[in-house]
Design a protein around this motif. Structure first.
Motif, mmCIF file in Angstrom:
data_model
loop_
_atom_site.group_PDB
_atom_site.id
_atom_site.type_symbol
_atom_site.label_atom_id
_atom_site.label_comp_id
_atom_site.label_asym_id
_atom_site.label_seq_id
_atom_site.Cartn_x
_atom_site.Cartn_y
_atom_site.Cartn_z
ATOM 1 N N VAL A 167 6.624 82.111 13.666
ATOM 2 C CA VAL A 167 5.262 82.083 13.126
ATOM 3 C C VAL A 167 4.615 83.372 13.604
ATOM 4 C CG1 VAL A 167 3.149 80.710 12.907
ATOM 5 C CG2 VAL A 167 5.300 79.573 13.543
ATOM 6 N N PRO A 168 4.646 84.437 12.782
ATOM 7 C CA PRO A 168 4.233 85.744 13.313
ATOM 8 C C PRO A 168 2.722 85.906 13.484
ATOM 9 C CG PRO A 168 4.999 85.958 11.046
ATOM 10 C CD PRO A 168 5.262 84.549 11.456
ATOM 11 N N ASP A 169 1.934 85.074 12.811
ATOM 12 C CA ASP A 169 0.470 85.232 12.898
ATOM 13 C C ASP A 169 -0.173 84.000 13.532
ATOM 14 O OD1 ASP A 169 0.044 87.753 11.120
ATOM 15 O OD2 ASP A 169 1.384 86.447 9.969
ATOM 16 N N PHE A 170 -0.822 84.177 14.680
ATOM 17 C CA PHE A 170 -1.589 83.105 15.331
ATOM 18 C C PHE A 170 -0.716 81.862 15.456
ATOM 19 C CE2 PHE A 170 -4.115 85.039 11.762
ATOM 20 C CZ PHE A 170 -4.451 86.187 12.452
ATOM 21 N N ALA A 171 0.386 82.036 16.154
ATOM 22 C CA ALA A 171 1.437 81.014 16.177
ATOM 23 C C ALA A 171 0.937 79.671 16.664
ATOM 24 C CB ALA A 171 2.585 81.482 17.073
ATOM 25 N N ASN A 172 1.528 78.629 16.125
ATOM 26 C CA ASN A 172 1.462 77.302 16.695
ATOM 27 C C ASN A 172 2.680 77.188 17.589
ATOM 28 O OD1 ASN A 172 1.329 74.593 17.272
ATOM 29 N ND2 ASN A 172 1.348 73.890 15.141
ATOM 30 N N PRO A 173 2.524 77.018 18.898
ATOM 31 C CA PRO A 173 1.315 76.613 19.609
ATOM 32 C C PRO A 173 0.560 77.725 20.337
ATOM 33 C CG PRO A 173 3.187 76.251 21.023
ATOM 34 C CD PRO A 173 3.715 76.884 19.756
ATOM 35 N N THR A 174 1.059 78.948 20.385
ATOM 36 C CA THR A 174 0.482 79.893 21.365
ATOM 37 C C THR A 174 -0.745 80.637 20.870
ATOM 38 O OG1 THR A 174 1.833 81.749 20.618
ATOM 39 C CG2 THR A 174 2.779 80.338 22.334
ATOM 40 N N THR A 191 7.879 77.049 20.284
ATOM 41 C CA THR A 191 7.736 77.232 18.845
ATOM 42 C C THR A 191 7.100 75.987 18.240
ATOM 43 O OG1 THR A 191 8.858 77.967 16.824
ATOM 44 C CG2 THR A 191 10.002 76.313 18.159
ATOM 45 N N TYR A 192 6.869 76.044 16.922
ATOM 46 C CA TYR A 192 6.228 74.922 16.223
ATOM 47 C C TYR A 192 7.106 73.671 16.299
ATOM 48 C CZ TYR A 192 4.721 72.143 12.161
ATOM 49 O OH TYR A 192 4.334 71.120 11.325
ATOM 50 N N LEU A 193 6.555 72.604 16.810
ATOM 51 C CA LEU A 193 7.302 71.358 16.998
ATOM 52 C C LEU A 193 7.830 70.801 15.676
ATOM 53 C CD1 LEU A 193 8.177 68.962 18.750
ATOM 54 C CD2 LEU A 193 5.857 68.065 18.557
ATOM 55 N N GLY A 194 7.043 70.897 14.617
ATOM 56 C CA GLY A 194 7.464 70.381 13.317
ATOM 57 C C GLY A 194 8.684 71.110 12.777
ATOM 58 N N ALA A 195 8.820 72.391 13.129
ATOM 59 C CA ALA A 195 10.009 73.135 12.706
ATOM 60 C C ALA A 195 11.234 72.599 13.434
ATOM 61 C CB ALA A 195 9.827 74.624 12.973
ATOM 62 N N LEU A 196 11.099 72.368 14.740
ATOM 63 C CA LEU A 196 12.227 71.804 15.496
ATOM 64 C C LEU A 196 12.615 70.448 14.908
ATOM 65 C CD1 LEU A 196 11.199 72.603 19.203
ATOM 66 C CD2 LEU A 196 12.812 73.840 17.743
ATOM 67 N N GLN A 197 11.612 69.639 14.555
ATOM 68 C CA GLN A 197 11.921 68.321 13.985
ATOM 69 C C GLN A 197 12.653 68.450 12.655
ATOM 70 O OE1 GLN A 197 7.712 66.787 14.478
ATOM 71 N NE2 GLN A 197 8.907 64.960 14.919
ATOM 72 N N ALA A 198 12.180 69.365 11.808
ATOM 73 C CA ALA A 198 12.834 69.559 10.510
ATOM 74 C C ALA A 198 14.273 70.024 10.705
ATOM 75 C CB ALA A 198 12.055 70.576 9.673
ATOM 76 N N PHE A 199 14.472 71.017 11.569
ATOM 77 C CA PHE A 199 15.819 71.565 11.754
ATOM 78 C C PHE A 199 16.739 70.572 12.466
ATOM 79 C CE2 PHE A 199 13.467 75.900 12.160
ATOM 80 C CZ PHE A 199 13.272 75.942 10.792
#
Lengths: 399, 399
Positions: free
Chosen positions: A171-178, A124-132
């Motif tokens: 991130v349902p559309d064009f996810a970061n990172p995939t 998943t998005y790294l910035g989300a993990l950092q925020a959470f």
């Protein structure tokens, strides 16, 4: 999760520093930075808007304190945009943030107590993990493409860890990172699961406008409104951003959510930074009204060509055993190397020997897996970068 | 403290909304808003700087992502400014925030766990209480003018509440809300106490540049550097802001602190909003280099006259039993009504009958006292406001 938090933070900090250093070296070809191409910023429209705001009757408003929920005309404009996506709402459902990163931070703060569970995809998005991570959750795995655990199993695991399942983030559309996009059935499945668990869904829509081909699916929030009878009954919180379309440096994003959630976010913002910069909100409103749609078209034209060139080069050059995503939009292609490969070690060699940079995929995994994965961004990848960088990287991987 | 948190938040939210509504009504004379006079903003210099940044080679940098610690030339300029105040430091000691409110939020997050103790004055800045409340501290009373509890007594009370004393927070120059300034001995006493408790000192210097007469005292951080041998050994964290001098709507502030603290704040910012807007940092740097000193002179000239007029009107009009502070700078005069008076009730009547607004002092007290106190701001108080507003308010108080 403390270890993860500190590791992820360190990786991101060092990543950003390394990347910025690398980008300064003209002989490094970088597919690493998840940033828009500055040559495509609508600089003239933005300059015109700053001049017009500061030269007109709104100059005082632009330079003065502002209400915490954000500049009303911008909130109204955004409510209209959400309406076009099938989300009927008004300005009371729009909360202005300093980029969508701030939305993730506030939503983490709103929902998570230490030991609670957040459902996220692997990766998943790294910035989300950092925020959470600041709120010390545990993570459990969300698999929107099927194979989710039963609600009872998620709940039991959360309880055993000392908390409750609080939300699903994706991130349902064009996810970061995939780079991958959820189809309609997958979106409905996420809502089904969230309904059974009675949890919120955080829909990170940072890349949504950047679709290069195929038909878009409705936002999860739109599907939620259909099911629940309207936004005030919805459980989905939509996080939008101007960063990928107009400018990340102005730091303007928004949350579209039920009014009860917006009201809590407003109190949080008041205590945390009072409000996002007034002047940037006034300017973003004018620039959006003037050039948003045209800017989206311009970016689609430019980035589609870069994506196509990167995919073609990967097809031509990559060794057997390497596979990758074929994103319909966004900024990223996700590569999977043969089992047992180590993309972090590859990066170190690649920078040294091939002078090519990318981001190893391990950091995007809440459980520390994914060592054989890597992310390549195509937004800054011009003809030379693709024509020289991919063959050099591929040669290293084969050799 | 939850009750306090929610009450203070509600008061501030409703306060801001009410004030903004009131300011729209031309017949209300407001001494309430703690905001700078927008007519004094250096709008032309700011407009010129936006035009020059966006029309020049730095446009891409201004609109792109930025490092979390902030724009290097601005950090260097600020380190030079701190040097002029007796604080020898460099860019590694400067951390850019989105206004000093964000500094208070981050420092609260850095130091406080639920049940810890923060030392604050009675009264203190409401926004600081709001920022800290999010981390569920208890408050104990700091009395820099003498009569502090012994360190052992502070520690015992903190322990009994389930935590430790973590920091002392104060506004040593022209405080919000009282307008009062600590003398040298009081500053030293705060450092003595902090040393004995081995806690941090958060020095909120938002108003420091606005001195209208008398000689300034060194910042607490400067005294701390002298004692401890340099900033890397200091326990004081200095929070500065451009909001009162150049523009609050651009949201640029800074922390000056030992490098080990700056490094932790950088990680926090990365997770919370990535960075403050790049463009506003580039512009603030240019504007500061061009007009900072002249702007301070301009504000001093304007606000000094307004303070003098307000103090003269209070002297002429206020009934016996009312006393007030005589600030040497800043934005506020603090009034104490006779024991048993209720400034909140007075405000309701005043708005209705006298059409004059101010802020009741109760909200600034962490223990809920101060019902007979009120804050009047003179930054927006022109000749008519003072000439008509004070007599109308005084008549109501006498009647």
């Amino acid at each position: 999760m403390d270890l993860l938090a500190s590791r992820a933070s360190r990786m991101k900090a060092s990543e950003i520093r390394e990347l910025l250093k690398l980008l300064d070296q003209p002989d490094i070809i970088s597919f690493a930075g998840g940033i828009p191409d500055p040559a495509l910023f609508p600089s003239q429209a933005i300059a015109d808007a700053y001049a017009s705001v500061l030269g007109g009757p709104d100059a005082g408003t632009a330079l003065q304190y502002q209400v915490s929920e954000g500049y009303l005309p911008l909130r109204r404009w955004l409510a209209g945009q959400m309406g076009k996506l099938g989300i009927a709402c008004d300005e009371h459902n729009i909360f202005i943030t300093s980029g969508s990163q701030q939305a993730l931070d506030y939503l983490g703060k709103l929902f998570l107590s230490p030991g609670d569970t957040a459902l996220v995809t692997w990766p998943t998005y790294l910035g989300a993990l950092q925020a959470f991570n600041a709120y010390e959750p545990r993570y459990d795995r969300l698999t929107p493409d099927g194979g989710n655990m039963t609600p009872a199993a998620y709940q039991a695991a959360a309880l055993a860890a000392g908390g409750k399942v609080k939300f699903a983030y994706l991130v349902p559309d064009f996810a970061n990172p995939t780079g991958e996009t959820l189809n309609r059935a997958q979106r409905e499945a996420v809502l089904d699961l969230a309904g059974e668990l009675d949890i919120a869904v955080i829909e990170d829509a940072a890349y949504r406008a950047l679709r290069y081909d195929g038909e878009g699916e409705p936002p999860i929030l739109a599907l939620d409104c259909e099911r629940s009878g309207g936004i005030e009954n919805a459980r989905t919180l939509y996080c939008g951003s101007f960063s990928k379309i107009l400018s990340p440096g102005m730091r303007v994003g928004w949350v579209c959510a039920p009014r009860r959630v917006v009201e809590r976010l407003v109190l949080m913002k008041q205590a945390s930074d009072l409000h996002s910069p007034s002047i940037n909100q006034l300017v973003m409103h004018r620039v959006s009204e003037a050039v948003y749609d045209g800017q989206v078209e311009k970016l689609i034209g430019a980035y589609r060509g870069r994506r196509d060139a990167l995919l073609a080069a990967l097809e031509a050059e990559m060794p057997d055993g390497v596979s990758w995503s074929r994103p319909e939009g966004g900024m990223f292609v996700w590569l999977t190397l043969p089992e047992g490969s180590d993309a972090t070690a590859l990066l170190a060699r690649s920078v040294k020997e091939a002078r090519v940079a990318f981001v190893p995929g391990n950091a995007f995994h809440a459980d520390g897996t994914g060592r054989n994965t890597m992310r390549m961004s195509f937004t800054l990848a011009d003809e030379r970068a693709v024509g020289e960088g991919v063959p050099r990287l591929a040669k290293l991987m084969k050799g």
